[in-house]
Design a protein around this motif. Structure first.
Motif, PDB file in Angstrom:
ATOM      1  N   THR A  31       0.848  -1.038   0.273  1.00  0.00           N
ATOM      2  CA  THR A  31       0.046  -0.094   0.101  1.00  0.00           C
ATOM      3  C   THR A  31       0.783   1.043  -0.064  1.00  0.00           C
ATOM      4  O   THR A  31       0.354   2.551  -0.267  1.00  0.00           O
ATOM      5  CB  THR A  31      -0.402   0.462   1.529  1.00  0.00           C
ATOM      6  OG1 THR A  31       0.145   0.060   2.278  1.00  0.00           O
ATOM      7  CG2 THR A  31      -1.813  -1.253   1.040  1.00  0.00           C
ATOM      8  N   ILE A  32       2.094   1.495   0.480  1.00  0.00           N
ATOM      9  CA  ILE A  32       3.241   2.463   0.396  1.00  0.00           C
ATOM     10  C   ILE A  32       2.952   2.518  -0.645  1.00  0.00           C
ATOM     11  O   ILE A  32       2.832   4.573  -0.729  1.00  0.00           O
ATOM     12  CB  ILE A  32       4.144   2.380   0.843  1.00  0.00           C
ATOM     13  CG1 ILE A  32       4.497   1.255   1.913  1.00  0.00           C
ATOM     14  CG2 ILE A  32       5.184   3.479   0.665  1.00  0.00           C
ATOM     15  CD1 ILE A  32       6.027   0.824   2.661  1.00  0.00           C
ATOM     16  N   PRO A  33       3.121   2.691  -1.977  1.00  0.00           N
ATOM     17  CA  PRO A  33       3.235   3.718  -3.741  1.00  0.00           C
ATOM     18  C   PRO A  33       1.782   4.331  -3.518  1.00  0.00           C
ATOM     19  O   PRO A  33       1.932   5.653  -4.354  1.00  0.00           O
ATOM     20  CB  PRO A  33       3.780   2.635  -4.421  1.00  0.00           C
ATOM     21  CG  PRO A  33       4.036   1.736  -3.537  1.00  0.00           C
ATOM     22  CD  PRO A  33       3.123   1.246  -2.030  1.00  0.00           C
ATOM     23  N   PHE A  34       0.466   4.058  -2.742  1.00  0.00           N
ATOM     24  CA  PHE A  34      -0.190   4.790  -3.441  1.00  0.00           C
ATOM     25  C   PHE A  34      -0.780   5.040  -1.646  1.00  0.00           C
ATOM     26  O   PHE A  34      -1.363   6.150  -2.213  1.00  0.00           O
ATOM     27  CB  PHE A  34      -1.440   3.295  -3.647  1.00  0.00           C
ATOM     28  CG  PHE A  34      -0.906   2.524  -4.672  1.00  0.00           C
ATOM     29  CD1 PHE A  34      -0.448   2.668  -6.157  1.00  0.00           C
ATOM     30  CD2 PHE A  34      -0.588   1.409  -4.326  1.00  0.00           C
ATOM     31  CE1 PHE A  34      -0.397   2.076  -7.417  1.00  0.00           C
ATOM     32  CE2 PHE A  34       0.160   0.085  -4.729  1.00  0.00           C
ATOM     33  CZ  PHE A  34       0.364   1.026  -6.452  1.00  0.00           C
ATOM     34  N   LEU A 155      -1.702  -7.703  -8.041  1.00  0.00           N
ATOM     35  CA  LEU A 155      -2.893  -7.604  -8.444  1.00  0.00           C
ATOM     36  C   LEU A 155      -3.827  -6.753  -8.405  1.00  0.00           C
ATOM     37  O   LEU A 155      -4.300  -6.584  -9.648  1.00  0.00           O
ATOM     38  CB  LEU A 155      -3.799  -8.831  -8.690  1.00  0.00           C
ATOM     39  CG  LEU A 155      -3.021 -10.623  -8.317  1.00  0.00           C
ATOM     40  CD1 LEU A 155      -3.405 -11.989  -8.345  1.00  0.00           C
ATOM     41  CD2 LEU A 155      -2.401 -11.034  -9.722  1.00  0.00           C
ATOM     42  N   LEU A 156      -4.154  -6.737  -7.191  1.00  0.00           N
ATOM     43  CA  LEU A 156      -4.481  -5.458  -6.714  1.00  0.00           C
ATOM     44  C   LEU A 156      -4.226  -3.996  -6.931  1.00  0.00           C
ATOM     45  O   LEU A 156      -5.640  -2.317  -6.911  1.00  0.00           O
ATOM     46  CB  LEU A 156      -5.122  -5.364  -5.586  1.00  0.00           C
ATOM     47  CG  LEU A 156      -6.524  -6.528  -5.271  1.00  0.00           C
ATOM     48  CD1 LEU A 156      -6.621  -6.529  -3.762  1.00  0.00           C
ATOM     49  CD2 LEU A 156      -7.554  -6.721  -5.613  1.00  0.00           C
ATOM     50  N   ALA A 157      -3.046  -3.672  -7.611  1.00  0.00           N
ATOM     51  CA  ALA A 157      -2.602  -2.317  -7.875  1.00  0.00           C
ATOM     52  C   ALA A 157      -3.003  -1.263  -9.005  1.00  0.00           C
ATOM     53  O   ALA A 157      -2.803  -0.507  -8.820  1.00  0.00           O
ATOM     54  CB  ALA A 157      -0.934  -2.671  -7.947  1.00  0.00           C
ATOM     55  N   ASP A 158      -3.857  -2.177  -9.562  1.00  0.00           N
ATOM     56  CA  ASP A 158      -4.386  -1.150 -10.640  1.00  0.00           C
ATOM     57  C   ASP A 158      -5.354  -0.747 -10.080  1.00  0.00           C
ATOM     58  O   ASP A 158      -6.425  -0.055 -11.579  1.00  0.00           O
ATOM     59  CB  ASP A 158      -4.234  -1.401 -12.134  1.00  0.00           C
ATOM     60  CG  ASP A 158      -3.107  -2.128 -12.847  1.00  0.00           C
ATOM     61  OD1 ASP A 158      -1.552  -1.336 -12.230  1.00  0.00           O
ATOM     62  OD2 ASP A 158      -2.681  -3.779 -12.997  1.00  0.00           O
ATOM     63  N   LEU A 159      -5.962  -0.927  -9.330  1.00  0.00           N
ATOM     64  CA  LEU A 159      -7.469  -0.874  -9.356  1.00  0.00           C
ATOM     65  C   LEU A 159      -7.595   0.530  -8.962  1.00  0.00           C
ATOM     66  O   LEU A 159      -6.629   0.439  -8.170  1.00  0.00           O
ATOM     67  CB  LEU A 159      -8.320  -1.921  -8.528  1.00  0.00           C
ATOM     68  CG  LEU A 159      -8.489  -3.408  -8.635  1.00  0.00           C
ATOM     69  CD1 LEU A 159      -8.770  -4.411  -7.709  1.00  0.00           C
ATOM     70  CD2 LEU A 159      -9.120  -3.611  -9.716  1.00  0.00           C
ATOM     71  N   GLU A 160      -9.231   0.980  -8.613  1.00  0.00           N
ATOM     72  CA  GLU A 160      -9.520   2.088  -8.282  1.00  0.00           C
ATOM     73  C   GLU A 160      -9.156   1.788  -6.260  1.00  0.00           C
ATOM     74  O   GLU A 160     -10.120   0.581  -6.324  1.00  0.00           O
ATOM     75  CB  GLU A 160     -10.916   2.981  -9.064  1.00  0.00           C
ATOM     76  CG  GLU A 160     -10.738   4.138  -7.892  1.00  0.00           C
ATOM     77  CD  GLU A 160     -12.358   4.453  -8.967  1.00  0.00           C
ATOM     78  OE1 GLU A 160     -12.770   5.613  -8.092  1.00  0.00           O
ATOM     79  OE2 GLU A 160     -12.471   3.619  -9.339  1.00  0.00           O
ATOM     80  N   TRP A 165      -8.655  -2.374  -1.500  1.00  0.00           N
ATOM     81  CA  TRP A 165      -8.980  -3.262  -1.843  1.00  0.00           C
ATOM     82  C   TRP A 165      -7.898  -4.650  -0.833  1.00  0.00           C
ATOM     83  O   TRP A 165      -8.161  -5.576  -1.078  1.00  0.00           O
ATOM     84  CB  TRP A 165      -8.872  -3.179  -3.137  1.00  0.00           C
ATOM     85  CG  TRP A 165     -10.648  -3.494  -3.932  1.00  0.00           C
ATOM     86  CD1 TRP A 165     -10.102  -2.493  -4.339  1.00  0.00           C
ATOM     87  CD2 TRP A 165     -11.928  -4.148  -3.456  1.00  0.00           C
ATOM     88  NE1 TRP A 165     -11.519  -1.960  -5.003  1.00  0.00           N
ATOM     89  CE2 TRP A 165     -12.789  -3.295  -4.167  1.00  0.00           C
ATOM     90  CE3 TRP A 165     -12.122  -4.760  -2.880  1.00  0.00           C
ATOM     91  CZ2 TRP A 165     -13.629  -3.309  -4.127  1.00  0.00           C
ATOM     92  CZ3 TRP A 165     -13.731  -5.128  -2.463  1.00  0.00           C
ATOM     93  CH2 TRP A 165     -14.663  -4.383  -3.175  1.00  0.00           C
ATOM     94  N   MET A 166      -6.323  -3.718  -0.451  1.00  0.00           N
ATOM     95  CA  MET A 166      -5.930  -4.445  -0.290  1.00  0.00           C
ATOM     96  C   MET A 166      -5.617  -5.437   1.455  1.00  0.00           C
ATOM     97  O   MET A 166      -5.313  -6.228   1.203  1.00  0.00           O
ATOM     98  CB  MET A 166      -3.860  -3.542  -0.943  1.00  0.00           C
ATOM     99  CG  MET A 166      -3.720  -4.324  -1.637  1.00  0.00           C
ATOM    100  SD  MET A 166      -2.294  -2.851  -1.577  1.00  0.00           S
ATOM    101  CE  MET A 166      -1.760  -2.612  -3.808  1.00  0.00           C
ATOM    102  N   PHE A 167      -6.065  -4.093   2.113  1.00  0.00           N
ATOM    103  CA  PHE A 167      -6.744  -4.181   3.134  1.00  0.00           C
ATOM    104  C   PHE A 167      -7.558  -5.636   3.483  1.00  0.00           C
ATOM    105  O   PHE A 167      -7.373  -5.523   4.133  1.00  0.00           O
ATOM    106  CB  PHE A 167      -6.495  -3.089   3.981  1.00  0.00           C
ATOM    107  CG  PHE A 167      -5.418  -1.672   4.804  1.00  0.00           C
ATOM    108  CD1 PHE A 167      -3.960  -2.632   5.071  1.00  0.00           C
ATOM    109  CD2 PHE A 167      -5.364  -0.766   4.469  1.00  0.00           C
ATOM    110  CE1 PHE A 167      -2.435  -1.705   5.180  1.00  0.00           C
ATOM    111  CE2 PHE A 167      -3.842  -0.171   4.550  1.00  0.00           C
ATOM    112  CZ  PHE A 167      -2.631  -0.137   4.843  1.00  0.00           C
TER     113      PHE A 167
END
Length: 443
Positions: A31-34, A155-160, A165-167
Motif C-alpha cells: 500500500t506504501i506507493p499509493f 494483482l490489486l495494484a491497478d484497481l481504483e 482492497w489490499m487491506f
C-alpha cells in the motif's frame, strides 16, 4: 486418521493464525506507493502508519498471556480469528486516516495473540521427535501469508481504491481460520495444569494413539508440574527462571532487528532507491515471498536434524555477510546486473532457513509449563516492541542516513548476535519439554 496426520491437521489449523499474521504484516508494504501520496504522509508518518499495527501486537501479547493461562489456548485463538475478520474489512474502508490507524492497532491485537498462541499450542500437542518440524509449520504459514499478501498487492495494484482492497483482502482467509479453529482440541498440558485429567487423557489418546504412551505422558507432565512455579510476572525473575526469560527476550529482539523485517515491510522503498518503478517493486516482493516460502520448507526438514543452535549460528553469520554486500551495492552503485536483488534474496533465504523459524521454536520450548504462557507472552511482547521500533524507525533511518550506512548497521547487528548465540544459546533438539526444563534450570 493416524496420530501423525491428526497432529499435523490440528497444528495446521492453529498455524492458520500464522498465515493471517504474515498476511497482515506484509500487506502494508504494497500500500506504501499509493497510501503515502493519498494522505501526503511524511517519512515519520509513514513509519507510524506501518508501526501502529505493532502497538496492538504488544497489547495482544500481554493480554493473551493472561488469557491463555486462565482460559486455555483454544478460546483466545477463536477471539484472535474474529479480530482478524473485522479489522481487515474496516482497515480497508476506513473513512479517515485516524480510523485507519485505530483499526491497524486493533488488527495488531489479533496478530500479537496469534504470534504467541499458534507456536505455543503446536509445541504442547506435538511429540518431542517432531515438535520442531510441527512448530515450523507455523512459520511456514506465516511466509505463505506474506507471499499471498504480495500476490494480492500485485494483482490489486491497478484497481481504483487499490490500497483499500489490499487491506480488505485479509478478510477472506480470516473467515476460513475462524471456522476451522473450532475443530482443534484444547492443549492437554493446560488441561492437566487445571486438574482436568480425563479431558487431557482423551486429547492425548488422539495425539499418541496408545494408552500406554498416554499414561506415561500424563505422569511425565504431572511430575514436571510439581516442581514448577506459578505463572505470575514476579516468578519470572526467580533464580533459574530469570536467565531463561532474558534469553527468550534476547532472541526475540534480535530476530526483529536483524534487518529482515525492514525488507518485508519496506521493500518498495528499498527498491525505489535502486530506480525501479512501482510495478517492478511489487514484483520484487513476490520474488522475496517465493524465496521466503521455499527456504522455510527447507528449514522444516533441517530443524530437527541439525538442531537449533547450529542453524542460528550459521544464519546470523551469513545474514551479516549478505547485508554487508547489500550495503556495498548501494555504496558502489551495483544495481545493473541485479546484484542488489541477488543479495537481498540470499539474505531472505538465509533468514527463512534459520532465524525466522528457529527463534519461534526455541521460544516455544525453553520455558517451564506453568509459566510458559506468561513467559512466552513477555518474550513475544519484547519481539513486537522491537518490531515497532524497526517499523517506525526504518523510513526515517534510511532517509536520514544513506542506504549503505543503514545496511552496514544491520550487518553489524547480525554479527553481534552471532557471538551472543555462540556463548548462550541452548540446544533443545530431541528433548521433551520437561527434560529440557530440568536441564536448563539445573545449569
Amino acid at each position: 486418521m493416524g496420530k501423525s496426520s491428526y497432529v499435523f491437521l490440528i497444528s495446521l489449523i492453529a498455524a492458520f493464525g500464522g498465515l493471517l499474521f504474515g498476511f497482515d504484516i506484509a500487506i502494508f508494504s504494497g500500500t506504501i506507493p499509493f497510501l503515502q501520496p493519498y494522505y501526503q504522509l511524511t517519512d515519520a508518518q509513514l513509519g507510524w502508519t506501518g508501526s501502529s499495527l505493532y502497538v496492538g501486537c504488544i497489547v495482544g501479547t500481554l493480554v493473551t498471556g493472561y488469557l491463555t493461562d486462565r482460559y486455555g489456548r483454544k478460546l483466545p485463538l477463536t477471539f484472535a480469528a474474529g479480530i482478524f475478520m473485522v479489522s481487515s474489512l474496516l482497515m480497508g474502508w476506513s473513512s479517515t486516516y485516524t480510523w485507519l490507524i485505530v483499526w491497524r492497532i486493533i488488527a495488531g491485537i489479533g496478530v500479537g495473540a496469534a504470534s504467541m498462541l499458534s507456536p505455543l499450542y503446536i509445541a504442547e500437542v506435538s511429540p518431542a521427535a517432531i515438535r520442531g518440524r510441527m512448530v515450523s509449520v507455523n512459520q511456514l504459514t506465516v511466509v505463505i501469508g506474506i507471499l499471498l499478501a504480495y500476490f494480492s498487492n500485485y494483482l490489486l495494484a491497478d484497481l481504483e481504491n487499490n490500497w483499500r482492497w489490499m487491506f480488505a483482502s485479509g478478510a477472506i482467509p480470516a473467515v476460513l481460520f475462524f471456522v476451522c479453529v473450532f475443530l482443534v482440541p484444547e492443549s492437554p498440558r493446560w488441561l492437566l495444569s487445571k486438574g482436568r485429567v480425563e479431558e487431557a487423557r482423551h486429547v492425548l489418546l488422539r495425539l499418541a494413539g496408545s494408552a500406554t504412551v498416554v499414561e506415561a505422558d500424563i505422569q511425565t507432565i504431572q511430575t514436571g508440574m510439581t516442581r514448577e512455579v506459578k505463572g505470575k510476572l514476579r516468578d519470572l525473575i526467580q533464580p533459574g527462571i530469570a536467565f531463561i526469560v532474558m534469553l527468550g527476550i534476547t532472541m526475540a529482539i534480535f530476530q526483529q532487528i536483524s534487518g529482515a523485517n525492514a525488507i518485508f515491510f519496506y521493500a518498495p522503498i528499498i527498491f525505489e532507491k535502486a530506480g525501479m518503478n512501482v510495478k517492478d517493486q511489487l514484483f520484487q516482493q513476490i520474488m522475496i515471498g517465493a524465496i521466503n516460502l521455499l527456504f522455510t520448507l527447507l528449514a522444516m526438514q533441517l530443524v530437527d536434524r541439525l538442531g537449533r543452535k547450529k542453524l542460528m549460528l550459521v544464519g546470523s553469520a551469513l545474514m551479516a555477510l549478505w547485508l554487508f554486500l547489500v550495503g556495498l551495492c548501494y555504496a558502489l552503485g551495483l544495481f545493473q546486473g541485479y546484484w542488489l536483488t541477488v543479495f537481498v534474496l540470499a539474505f531472505i533465504a538465509t533468514y527463512a532457513t534459520t532465524l525466522a523459524p528457529v527463534t519461534w521454536v526455541l521460544i516455544s520450548e525453553i520455558f517451564p509449563t506453568r509459566v510458559r504462557g506468561i513467559a512466552v507472552s513477555v518474550a513475544t511482547c519484547a519481539l513486537w516492541t522491537a518490531c515497532f521500533a524497526l517499523a517506525y524507525g526504518f523510513p526515517v533511518m534510511i532517509a536520514s542516513l544513506d542506504a549503505p550506512q543503514t545496511f552496514f548497521i544491520f550487518s553489524g547487528v547480525c554479527l553481534l548476535y552471532f557471538f551472543i548465540l555462540l556463548k548462550y544459546i541452548p540446544e533443545t533438539k530431541g528433548k521433551t519439554l520437561e527434560q529440557f526444563e530440568t536441564e536448563i534450570i539445573r545449569h
